[in-house]
Design an enzyme around this catalytic site. Structure first.
Site, PDB file in Angstrom:
ATOM      1  N   ASP A 141       0.816  -1.225   0.000  1.00 23.72           N
ATOM      2  CA  ASP A 141       0.000   0.000   0.000  1.00 23.72           C
ATOM      3  C   ASP A 141       0.851   1.277   0.000  1.00 23.72           C
ATOM      4  OD1 ASP A 141      -2.086  -1.803   0.236  1.00 23.72           O
ATOM      5  OD2 ASP A 141      -2.290  -1.551   2.397  1.00 23.72           O
ATOM      6  N   ARG A 185      -5.761   0.041  -0.019  1.00 23.76           N
ATOM      7  CA  ARG A 185      -6.569   0.656   1.059  1.00 23.76           C
ATOM      8  C   ARG A 185      -6.835   2.120   0.729  1.00 23.76           C
ATOM      9  NH1 ARG A 185      -6.927  -3.156   5.241  1.00 23.76           N
ATOM     10  NH2 ARG A 185      -5.115  -4.508   5.366  1.00 23.76           N
TER      11      ARG A 185
HETATM   12  O1  F6P Z   1      -2.749  -3.971   3.205  1.00 23.34           O
HETATM   13  C1  F6P Z   1      -2.527  -4.848   2.153  1.00 23.34           C
HETATM   14  C2  F6P Z   1      -3.813  -5.256   1.476  1.00 23.34           C
HETATM   15  O2  F6P Z   1      -3.489  -6.108   0.391  1.00 23.34           O
HETATM   16  C3  F6P Z   1      -4.684  -4.095   1.008  1.00 23.34           C
HETATM   17  O3  F6P Z   1      -4.195  -3.476  -0.151  1.00 23.34           O
HETATM   18  C4  F6P Z   1      -6.012  -4.793   0.855  1.00 23.34           C
HETATM   19  O4  F6P Z   1      -7.080  -3.890   1.019  1.00 23.34           O
HETATM   20  C5  F6P Z   1      -5.996  -5.784   1.994  1.00 23.34           C
HETATM   21  O5  F6P Z   1      -4.631  -5.968   2.361  1.00 23.34           O
HETATM   22  C6  F6P Z   1      -6.613  -7.114   1.664  1.00 23.34           C
HETATM   23  O6  F6P Z   1      -6.639  -7.870   2.818  1.00 23.34           O
HETATM   24  P1  F6P Z   1      -7.051  -9.407   2.830  1.00 23.34           P
HETATM   25  O7  F6P Z   1      -5.865 -10.194   2.405  1.00 23.34           O
HETATM   26  O8  F6P Z   1      -7.386  -9.658   4.265  1.00 23.34           O
HETATM   27  O9  F6P Z   1      -8.189  -9.601   1.903  1.00 23.34           O
END
Ligand code: F6P
Length: 359
Positions: A141, A185
């Site tokens: 991010d 995010r």
């Molecule tokens: O913070 C890293 C990230 O990949 C974000 O870009 C994304 O919103 C989130 O984590 C996704 O999380 P998860 O793997 O829990 O779906």
């Protein structure tokens, strides 16, 4: 001989294994032992703590480029800061982590984490009071203040760029547009960088207001009848709900612009680690070990003006924009965004990419 613990917390990304392998290598050269704490803080919640001693056999150099984390990032449903806070057992959780670190007789803990993990480490720093705590920032991010790069970002940009590159060709064949939703995010860095690299026609990021009619006009007046619109997952459109790419796609369809949506999702966190991310991970591993040599604690490695150094965790927390953690009510996460004077915004604008109402 020192004993070092190392763990990866939060979401994975490419470059974690390079950092882990290089920490092990540099530590062995100093005559130290390195223990991988498995599944982040989960590994400190079990009795005995769930750790594995890292050796060259276990972590061969040829595997250092692989994405994911050899140490894993946490079991689904396991107790963590968020769930412990939700059930009112945060104090016990913190005490358990402290006791496990003592039991392992560690001299230092290297925590590789994102802005949430680093903010938590500072907020609950008493857990690490008997060891040196050295943090290494990683995230696709790029929302961590005071470092010009985080481990994993470059590979994510590469992955997303390649995803867009491939769609560009099918877009051209069918005279249509692809609305690609990036991760990131609330920070638009990933969308902005990959969008510029892929030659997107428009890039929408949370930091910049956009106007749907201006976007539509821009697409209709573009020199091609096909292309890529990169939409960051953090954008919103007043009066509309659903996934950001779907919201934008519906607007384009209503205006007569033929389009499809595409979601690269977690492929942005995967892919063989780019050379640039490997270099950063190696330099950060080296800086972390030097920090242990220098008796530093509560620090984070940071790339600033081409040099990797350590900065105080307190400075990291103070530098970002404090965002109330959605999960722990009394915790603020230190967050960074695309700055209004980010040179890439001007470059994108000058190259005819619609990036919202900046000028
Ligand atoms: O913070 C890293 C990230 O990949 C974000 O870009 C994304 O919103 C989130 O984590 C996704 O999380 P998860 O793997 O829990 O779906």
């Amino acid at each position: 001989m020192k004993k070092i613990g190392i763990m990866t917390t939060g979401g994975d990304c490419s470059g974690l294994n390079t950092a882990i392998q290089r920490v092990m290598r540099g530590a062995h050269l100093r005559g130290w032992r390195v223990f991988g704490i498995l599944d982040g803080t989960d590994g400190l919640c079990t009795t005995p703590p769930n750790v594995v001693e890292l050796t060259d056999n276990l972590l061969p150099i040829e595997n250092a480029r692989l994405s994911g984390s050899f140490l894993h990032n946490g079991q689904p449903g396991a107790l963590n800061f968020e769930t412990a806070a939700a059930e009112g057992s945060l104090d016990d959780f913190n005490k358990k982590l402290y006791r496990s670190i003592r039991e392992l007789k560690l001299d230092a803990v290297i925590l590789i984490g994102g802005n949430g993990s680093l903010s938590l480490a500072w907020a609950h720093r008493e857990i690490y009071r008997d060891v040196q705590l050295i943090c290494i920032p990683k995230t696709i991010d790029m929302d961590i203040p005071l470092t010009d790069r985080t481990i994993g970002f470059d590979t994510a940009v590469e992955q997303l760029t390649q995803f867009c590159d491939q769609l560009m060709l099918t877009a051209r064949s069918h005279h249509r547009w692809f609305v690609v939703q990036s991760m990131g995010r609330d920070c638009g860095q990933l969308a902005l960088n990959a969008g510029v690299a892929a030659g997107a026609t428009a890039i929408l990021i949370p930091e910049i207001k956009f106007n749907v009619n201006a976007l539509i006009n821009h697409i209709m007046n573009a020199p091609t009848d096909y292309g890529i619109i990169v939409v960051s997952e953090g954008i919103s459109l007043r009066g509309h709900s659903g996934r950001p790419a779907d919201m934008i796609s519906r607007q384009l369809t209503a205006a007569g612009i033929t389009n499809r949506t595409a979601f690269p999702e977690h492929t942005q966190r995967a892919g063989d680690t780019t050379a640039s991310d490997r270099l950063l991970a190696t330099a950060m591993a080296d800086a972390a070990l030097n920090a242990i040599d220098n008796n530093e604690t509560y620090v984070m490695t940071a790339l600033q003006n081409g040099t990797v150094k350590t900065i105080g965790l307190a400075d990291f927390v103070a530098a970002g924009e404090s965002v109330v953690d959605p999960n722990i009510s009394d915790l603020c996460t230190s967050n960074a965004y695309v700055a209004p004077d980010d040179p890439l915004l001007d470059i994108a604008h000058d190259m005819g990419i619609y990036i919202g109402e900046i000028k």
